[in-house]
Design a protein around this motif. Structure first.
Motif, PDB file in Angstrom:
ATOM      1  N   ILE A   8     -23.152 -20.821  15.881  1.00 56.89           N
ATOM      2  CA  ILE A   8     -22.410 -19.920  16.768  1.00 56.89           C
ATOM      3  C   ILE A   8     -20.985 -19.692  16.270  1.00 56.89           C
ATOM      4  CG2 ILE A   8     -21.476 -19.619  19.098  1.00 56.89           C
ATOM      5  CD1 ILE A   8     -24.485 -19.302  19.015  1.00 56.89           C
ATOM      6  N   ALA A  67     -20.458 -17.359  13.278  1.00 45.85           N
ATOM      7  CA  ALA A  67     -21.287 -16.164  13.299  1.00 45.85           C
ATOM      8  C   ALA A  67     -20.476 -14.878  13.443  1.00 45.85           C
ATOM      9  CB  ALA A  67     -22.306 -16.241  14.438  1.00 45.85           C
ATOM     10  N   SER A  80     -16.168 -18.242  16.652  1.00 50.35           N
ATOM     11  CA  SER A  80     -16.817 -17.224  17.467  1.00 50.35           C
ATOM     12  C   SER A  80     -17.431 -17.871  18.711  1.00 50.35           C
ATOM     13  CB  SER A  80     -17.888 -16.510  16.645  1.00 50.35           C
ATOM     14  OG  SER A  80     -18.383 -15.380  17.330  1.00 50.35           O
ATOM     15  N   PHE A 138     -21.938 -13.948  19.986  1.00 49.44           N
ATOM     16  CA  PHE A 138     -23.218 -14.081  19.290  1.00 49.44           C
ATOM     17  C   PHE A 138     -24.298 -13.286  20.026  1.00 49.44           C
ATOM     18  CE2 PHE A 138     -27.223 -15.929  18.078  1.00 49.44           C
ATOM     19  CZ  PHE A 138     -27.066 -16.302  16.757  1.00 49.44           C
ATOM     20  N   VAL A 188     -24.968 -10.610  17.334  1.00 50.28           N
ATOM     21  CA  VAL A 188     -25.904 -11.162  16.351  1.00 50.28           C
ATOM     22  C   VAL A 188     -27.349 -11.124  16.840  1.00 50.28           C
ATOM     23  CG1 VAL A 188     -26.428 -13.152  14.878  1.00 50.28           C
ATOM     24  CG2 VAL A 188     -24.060 -12.637  15.476  1.00 50.28           C
TER      25      VAL A 188
END
Length: 671
Positions: A170, A173, A180, A185, A189
């Motif tokens: 995490i 990321a 982050s 995330f 992501v």
């Protein structure tokens, strides 16, 4: 005789040892559950210890058998030791304190003052669910966390295919050089993972750890999700949304050791070194500078099994990748062993208590959720590791195929690719126990850490800085990209159960991972992911990402990894051409760096063959030298040995081709 021994006759000389281990597990389970066999009811420590509430009070409970007094202190009482916050001993080493609800508020900070004969010290509760770090002093405090229960929106998805795992951290990321968050995330992501086609997300570094640079492997607070990334509710929302996307979420859990810290961790929790850990020479892990759990103690098993159930019940994790299993299995942690024969697994150097614990943990996971998955990070090849418990195994669903990335790194470093032995490559990628499922991978986070190199960086190195734009042709970049695609596809196509990729490696993320530390002036420049490289249409990174997307969707659509057999049909070292069939797909690899082969013939089963994927497609940075979607006929038996069929195809240099096999009703249909 246990089925494990029947299946592998080489285990028969060790039948007594295997049966003794299995009997000891059964007896331990019986004793812990008082004969009921119900491990889930046993592993409920997280509902008793730590901070809870009734109608009028917040209730704090601790297990500290060596303590003589325990006090609660925090910003609610100016961090002073006061009798009104003194715990009461309630028997069996347990302590309890009830505090009226009006005296405590959400987000207040606190610690325990643990007192024992001859000393005292500050401690964070063993079952604490929330700890935060003071940005100025770097000190960790427990934090009172009072929120309504999270309202889950999605059920765990029913995954049809074996796990296609996207391994992620995490904190690193994000693109910016900072830590982050769970929310970032989830927003930025998760959609990428969904689009790429991965069905499983493996999260690292969730359990709280004092040193960010440990990558999450030096855990201090086993029940607290790292507050560096956000709140517990943020993590639940991430998992919930992943489930809504059809992605199951597993956790990289660390039960193999614990951080040595005393204030944040369990090192000297009640003043003794042996409450949770071994005494003497077995206490410290000589390679990891950490502490080793004593799995022979009921309370330690209770603590760790409760931890397993906590993450599944409270956060809806769908399973675990157990870290450091090799270290747990052996009294010497497997250090310096070569594991060249079966005697290595039964020579008396194994930790039978740890083996019992791992069996219990695997059974508990599947008792809670029969569809959950457990993966062992294990490199010794312990027989039965990924075999069912009732057959005499340890009960993992999968073992990490740790030899595969080691093989690729060694091959790239030591052998020029014009000398790569295609038969040896196939052997190394498919070499596993027949009954055991493994997670194969070309590289994980380990190969990306500072001091090592990712595959793409080994292949291209500094040229990545200057020649990854689409208009700049470079032979070294062309070679690196071609091999990167081939290596990843052949690793996926031969995977013995599942496949794993570390975030960013799918598009050839440059450089290495280096967390902020003294040696790099506490920089975050290498503890992030540069997603913009893959999104930039002027750069070649997009081609590698496109290929990863295509190959993942390919094996999902054709359920390739559900087919256990990989049938090699062609192995020509002189040409460096390898071909094998898995399910309804024919995979053809030309590792030759110089030679393309027109009308290359190979003996194949009777079928028609349609080319459905080529690593040489333009969308993958290739030259479109082969026509995708073209269907190929085979020569009939009259022209060859009876029963044989010949497929003739064009195979460009350094190219992988995938054909879908379409069975025909008659011989005439093949020509």
């Amino acid at each position: 005789m246990l089925e494990l021994i029947k299946r592998d006759t080489y285990l028969q000389p060790y039948q007594t040892i295997i049966e003794q281990r299995h009997d000891a597990y059964s007896e331990t389970k019986k004793n812990l559950t008082k004969g009921t066999g119900d491990l889930a009811s046993f592993a409920l420590g997280y509902l008793y210890y730590g901070m809870h509430e009734d109608a009028e009070n917040y209730i704090f409970r601790e297990w500290a058998p060596n303590a003589t007094e325990i006090f609660l202190k925090g910003d609610f009482n100016n961090w002073e030791i006061k009798n009104e916050y003194r715990f009461e001993a309630i028997g069996d080493g347990n302590w309890e304190l009830k505090v009226p609800k009006k005296q405590l508020k959400h987000k207040q900070l606190y610690k325990l003052q643990m007192v024992w004969d001859g000393g005292e010290g500050e401690r964070l509760p063993a079952y604490v669910r929330r700890v935060v770090q003071n940005e100025d002093t770097k000190v960790f405090d427990a934090q009172i966390w009072i929120v309504d229960s999270y309202n889950w929106q999605h059920k765990t998805p029913d995954i049809e295919n074996p796990p296609l795992i996207y391994e992620a951290h995490i904190g690193m990321a994000g693109e910016e050089p900072r830590v982050s968050s769970y929310n970032e995330f989830r927003e930025n992501v998760l959609p990428r993972i969904k689009k790429l086609g991965y069905n499983t997300l493996q999260l690292m570094a969730i359990q709280e750890h004092p040193y960010y640079g440990s990558f999450g492997y030096h855990v201090s607070n086993f029940f607290a999700c790292s507050s560096r990334f956000g709140t517990p509710e943020d993590l639940k929302m991430l998992i919930d949304e992943a489930h809504g996307m059809g992605i199951q979420v597993i956790m990289d859990i660390v039960h193999s050791h614990a951080v040595k810290n005393t204030t944040e961790g369990l090192g000297l929790y009640d003043g003794t070194p042996y409450q949770f850990f071994h005494e003497g020479v077995r206490r410290e892990h000589i390679a990891w500078d950490s502490l080793c759990f004593d799995y022979g103690k009921d309370q330690v098993i209770h603590f760790l099994l409760s931890n397993v159930q906590y993450w599944m019940q409270e956060f809806h994790f769908d399973g675990f990748r157990f870290d450091g299993v090799t270290s747990m299995l052996y009294l010497d942690h497997g250090l310096g062993r070569d594991f060249t024969g079966y005697h290595s697994y039964f020579d008396g150097g194994q930790d039978d208590d740890a083996i019992i614990y791992l069996k219990l943990a695997n059974e508990l996971v599947h008792e809670i959720n029969p569809k959950a998955i457990t993966i062992a990070e294990e490199m010794s090849g312990m027989p039965g590791l990924a075999s069912p418990i009732d057959e005499g195994g340890i009960g993992f669903d999968y073992r990490m195929a740790m030899g595969v990335p080691d093989f690729w790194i060694k091959l790239i470093k030591e052998v020029a690719d014009e000398n790569w032995q295609v038969g040896h490559i196939f052997y190394e990628l498919t070499n596993k126990r027949a009954e055991e499922k493994v997670i194969s991978y070309a590289e994980s986070h380990d190969q990306a850490l500072v001091g090592d190199k990712t595959i793409i960086f080994r292949l291209i190195d500094k040229e990545m800085y200057y020649h990854m734009d689409r208009e700049n042709q470079n032979l070294l970049v062309d070679r690196g990209m071609a091999l990167h695609k081939i290596i990843r596809l052949i690793t996926l196509a031969t995977a013995g159960g599942g496949y794993l990729n570390f975030m960013g490696n799918e598009f050839g993320h440059p450089e290495w991972i280096d967390f902020p530390r003294y040696g790099n002036d506490w920089s975050y420049n290498h503890a992030r992911r540069q997603w913009s490289l893959a999104d930039d249409d002027s750069l070649r990174f997009q081609f590698l990402q496109n290929f990863d997307n295509a190959m993942i969707h390919l094996v999902k659509e054709h359920h390739t990894l559900r087919e256990p057999f990989v049938n090699k049909i062609w192995d020509n070292q002189g040409d460096q051409v390898l071909a094998f069939i898995r399910g309804n797909l024919l995979f053809v690899f030309n590792f030759n760096p110089l030679k393309s082969f027109p009308d290359y013939g190979m003996t194949v089963p009777a079928a028609r063959y349609q080319l459905i994927l080529s690593s040489d497609e333009k969308r993958f940075g290739g030259y479109d030298l082969v026509e995708v979607q073209k269907e190929y006929a085979v020569e009939t038996p009259e022209k060859l040995t009876k029963g044989d069929y010949r497929l003739k195809i064009y195979i460009p240099a350094r190219t992988a081709l995938v054909f879908q096999m379409r069975k025909s009703k008659s011989v005439e249909d093949l020509g």
